[in-house]
Write a protein that holds these residues in place. Structure first.
Motif, PDB file in Angstrom:
ATOM      1  N   UNK B 108       0.821  -1.201   0.000  1.00  0.00           N
ATOM      2  CA  UNK B 108       0.000   0.000   0.000  1.00  0.00           C
ATOM      3  C   UNK B 108       0.857   1.253   0.000  1.00  0.00           C
ATOM      4  N   UNK B 109       0.182   2.391   0.234  1.00  0.00           N
ATOM      5  CA  UNK B 109       0.848   3.692   0.287  1.00  0.00           C
ATOM      6  C   UNK B 109       0.710   4.224   1.717  1.00  0.00           C
ATOM      7  N   UNK B 110       1.790   4.719   2.268  1.00  0.00           N
ATOM      8  CA  UNK B 110       1.717   5.281   3.617  1.00  0.00           C
ATOM      9  C   UNK B 110       0.986   6.622   3.549  1.00  0.00           C
ATOM     10  N   UNK B 111      -0.092   6.769   4.344  1.00  0.00           N
ATOM     11  CA  UNK B 111      -0.864   8.013   4.333  1.00  0.00           C
ATOM     12  C   UNK B 111      -0.736   8.785   5.636  1.00  0.00           C
ATOM     13  N   UNK B 112      -0.209   8.164   6.663  1.00  0.00           N
ATOM     14  CA  UNK B 112       0.023   8.870   7.927  1.00  0.00           C
ATOM     15  C   UNK B 112       1.124   8.121   8.647  1.00  0.00           C
ATOM     16  N   UNK B 113       1.930   8.869   9.407  1.00  0.00           N
ATOM     17  CA  UNK B 113       3.058   8.209  10.056  1.00  0.00           C
ATOM     18  C   UNK B 113       3.356   8.876  11.381  1.00  0.00           C
ATOM     19  N   UNK B 114       3.887   8.117  12.298  1.00  0.00           N
ATOM     20  CA  UNK B 114       4.355   8.656  13.567  1.00  0.00           C
ATOM     21  C   UNK B 114       5.567   9.532  13.329  1.00  0.00           C
ATOM     22  N   UNK B 115       5.987  10.257  14.414  1.00  0.00           N
ATOM     23  CA  UNK B 115       7.077  11.230  14.323  1.00  0.00           C
ATOM     24  C   UNK B 115       8.317  10.665  13.652  1.00  0.00           C
ATOM     25  N   UNK B 116       8.607   9.414  13.953  1.00  0.00           N
ATOM     26  CA  UNK B 116       9.912   8.868  13.586  1.00  0.00           C
ATOM     27  C   UNK B 116      10.040   8.555  12.099  1.00  0.00           C
ATOM     28  N   UNK B 117       8.920   8.397  11.403  1.00  0.00           N
ATOM     29  CA  UNK B 117       8.998   7.945  10.012  1.00  0.00           C
ATOM     30  C   UNK B 117       8.168   8.788   9.054  1.00  0.00           C
ATOM     31  N   UNK B 118       8.134  10.123   9.320  1.00  0.00           N
ATOM     32  CA  UNK B 118       7.351  11.015   8.455  1.00  0.00           C
ATOM     33  C   UNK B 118       7.788  10.929   6.997  1.00  0.00           C
ATOM     34  N   UNK B 119       9.068  10.620   6.778  1.00  0.00           N
ATOM     35  CA  UNK B 119       9.597  10.572   5.406  1.00  0.00           C
ATOM     36  C   UNK B 119       8.973   9.462   4.570  1.00  0.00           C
ATOM     37  N   UNK B 120       8.260   8.510   5.247  1.00  0.00           N
ATOM     38  CA  UNK B 120       7.646   7.418   4.478  1.00  0.00           C
ATOM     39  C   UNK B 120       6.316   7.825   3.855  1.00  0.00           C
TER      40      UNK B 120
END
Lengths: 384, 384
Positions: B108-120
């Motif tokens: 899938x596509x990352x649509x939201x991420x925790x602080x540590x992995x915003x770049x995803x």
């Protein structure tokens, strides 16, 4: 007479001629740890005849059936011939044409000793190490256990292997993180010992027996959980007892049929009853059945209906003893010395000469596979 | 339509309504390691339908037989009803009346991420963690693997579990002191991957297949040892190949019948050929068969004709991954990224909507249990 064998590494002389023993063995005693014991009684159990632990079968018969035997001759000329199914000969390549030492353990008097243990000379000792059906046996000191004052020497003929096996089962239980046990063929000598140990040490033990009368036999010895695999309500009883004990480890002397799987199923049902979420792979608790014998020679049937956290496999006391730390082994040996006539007492069906071992009547008793048919073999008893 | 399930801990919203995703999941993202992926394709394999790993059966059917099903209705109202044998209901206590999340992995596509992995955010990722037949899925970062540039997103739908399983088998082999492998159902996607890994890493691998045409299929992929369990000379071929490879470890997806025992016998014969003294307890070399699947649902038959140094039991990739050191897992993930379109490439039989998954024609293909019937489920494909 096929039974007796001479192995140059461990045996000393002809059993019927001890004119120059122990003089001839002195070269062996350069190792300060070696001892020579004059064997007074070797323990001889059903498993020497019957146990089918490997494709090679038992030590004496290989994979031959006991009923296929013909016995002839007298005294030193007594001969027993058994038929081996041709398809099993392949597994016997390394023993074909060789005589093999028999008799796992016995008791005797130390007649010669290496530098380190001279004080043992003249003392009665329990001895293990195989090849005990002989007059003299050379073993390392760790294979001896002094028989305490006041204990008849014959009472020391079976105080090493069964007692160490029962105690090592408890060691395995603790080491692998289990807190209770299931034991099968539990009315055996070993099973009675294990029951006494577990009662003393407050370890829940589920005793699985194979005949109804063995239930009260063990209950009369204080056993809390006993179930009979020949009962129509066996799986229910087993499940209830495994749950009450909280057992996730079993030592199985039976091997064949559905028993090991039934035990695993009972354990898994108990483990699942304590979780609330469904998991396709079953419970996370590891369930283990160790085969240490094979009284039922049929294949083991495992229906794998107990998730993914389980294992079955062989468990061999000799490998466990090799793995065990010296201080643990010393602790077990001390306990055996202290409790030789209580916890670790063992009864024998009789004392036989080496030819009486091949008597058709003896073979009949052994073939019944009744619990506790252990004989003492006295290699000094006159041959008939 | 019974398939889709909502689990409040891991799922986000209704798959047919994403009006307020990912806003509504922000509270979950306080943990800096969590990610939300919009699922593009979930992998859906035979095992979701068929594998009988526990008494509870497969995730979708439980212990029901596939042929017992009746399918009715259209679109969101499609319903499938299967018959569960009454005697198996006991093992289903923890799942009765509950809907369960299905689908081990997807992409899938990352649509939201925790602080540590915003770049995803916005990047295509492979995702595992169960419950992938859904539109959005919240998982910890370790359950994601970025799909490299140039690799179509669907190609990432099955690059975690099978590849990690094949690589973890090699880890287990090394950790337990083995140097070669036997693998069964070896023409599977997983088997082909394992073959490619073993060829690259120069690890002897005995591929056991179940149909004659699969021998040349794997040989054409460079496999050195392949034998067919349906052949009349199977046990001879297996023994010769196990000996040539020196294998003492097997991973078995079949489970039922005599196969595991045949493998242990072949291993033991090879081990015994290297010792010269007879030992009643068989060879000292430990022989291991791990069941990681159960394509053959019959009981496993173990005749225990392979001495005492052996073990069989369950092996579950998810438990192995939990046990694995972080640096080893990172090394395996890096290898998968680098070889996603070569070593770890996987073919799919088609892309289905969630209702097409319950199509009688789909079920027929799955029921044949032919190797490689893996589907992609696209939770955004219109329902029929």
């Amino acid at each position: 007479m096929l039974l007796y064998t001479v192995d140059a590494r461990t045996h000393v002389g002809d059993p019927y001629d001890d004119s120059n023993v122990p003089m001839q063995v002195h070269p062996l005693l350069r190792t300060p740890d070696l001892q020579v014991a004059r064997v007074a009684a070797a323990q001889f159990s059903q498993e020497d005849w019957l146990v089918n632990l490997s494709s090679g079968g038992s030590m004496l018969l290989g994979p031959a059936h006991l009923a296929s035997g013909a016995i002839s001759g007298k005294g030193k000329d007594r001969t027993a011939v058994f038929q081996i199914p041709p398809e099993r000969m392949g597994s016997l390549a390394t023993r074909t044409g060789k005589s093999l030492p028999v008799g796992n353990e016995g008791a005797g008097i130390v007649v010669a000793a290496g530098e380190r243990n001279k004080d043992l000379i003249g003392k009665p000792v329990a001895v293990m190490g195989g090849g005990m059906v002989t007059r003299y046996r050379v073993v390392p000191a760790r294979n001896l256990l002094p028989i305490p004052d006041g204990v008849p020497i014959e009472n020391g003929a079976a105080v090493l292997i069964n007692p160490l096996t029962a105690l090592a089962m408890i060691e395995t239980m603790r080491e692998r993180g289990h807190s209770a046990l299931v034991h099968t063929a539990a009315a055996s000598s070993l099973g009675q010992m294990l029951n006494r140990i577990c009662l003393q040490d407050d370890i829940p033990l589920v005793n699985v027996v194979r005949r109804p009368e063995q239930v009260s036999f063990l209950e009369n010895q204080g056993a809390r959980y006993v179930c009979d695999s020949s009962s129509s309500s066996f799986t229910d009883e087993l499940s209830a007892q495994v749950a009450a004990a909280g057992a996730t480890l079993a030592f199985d002397a039976v091997g064949g049929g559905k028993l090991a799987g039934q035990i695993l199923s009972a354990m898994e049902a108990h483990c699942l009853a304590q979780v609330f979420a469904y998991n396709r792979y079953g419970s996370k608790v590891h369930k283990q059945v160790y085969f240490y014998g094979g009284l039922d020679t049929r294949p083991s049937e495992l229906d794998r209906s107990y998730g993914m956290s389980w294992s079955v496999g062989g468990w061999l006391i000799f490998d466990e003893l090799k793995r065990m730390k010296v201080e643990r082994l010393d602790a077990l040996r001390s306990r055996i010395s202290a409790e030789m006539q209580s916890t670790f007492a063992c009864e024998f069906a009789g004392e036989l000469s080496m030819t009486e071992l091949l008597d058709p009547d003896t073979l009949k008793v052994i073939a019944q596979r009744s619990t506790g048919a252990k004989y003492l073999v006295n290699p000094r008893k006159p041959l008939s």
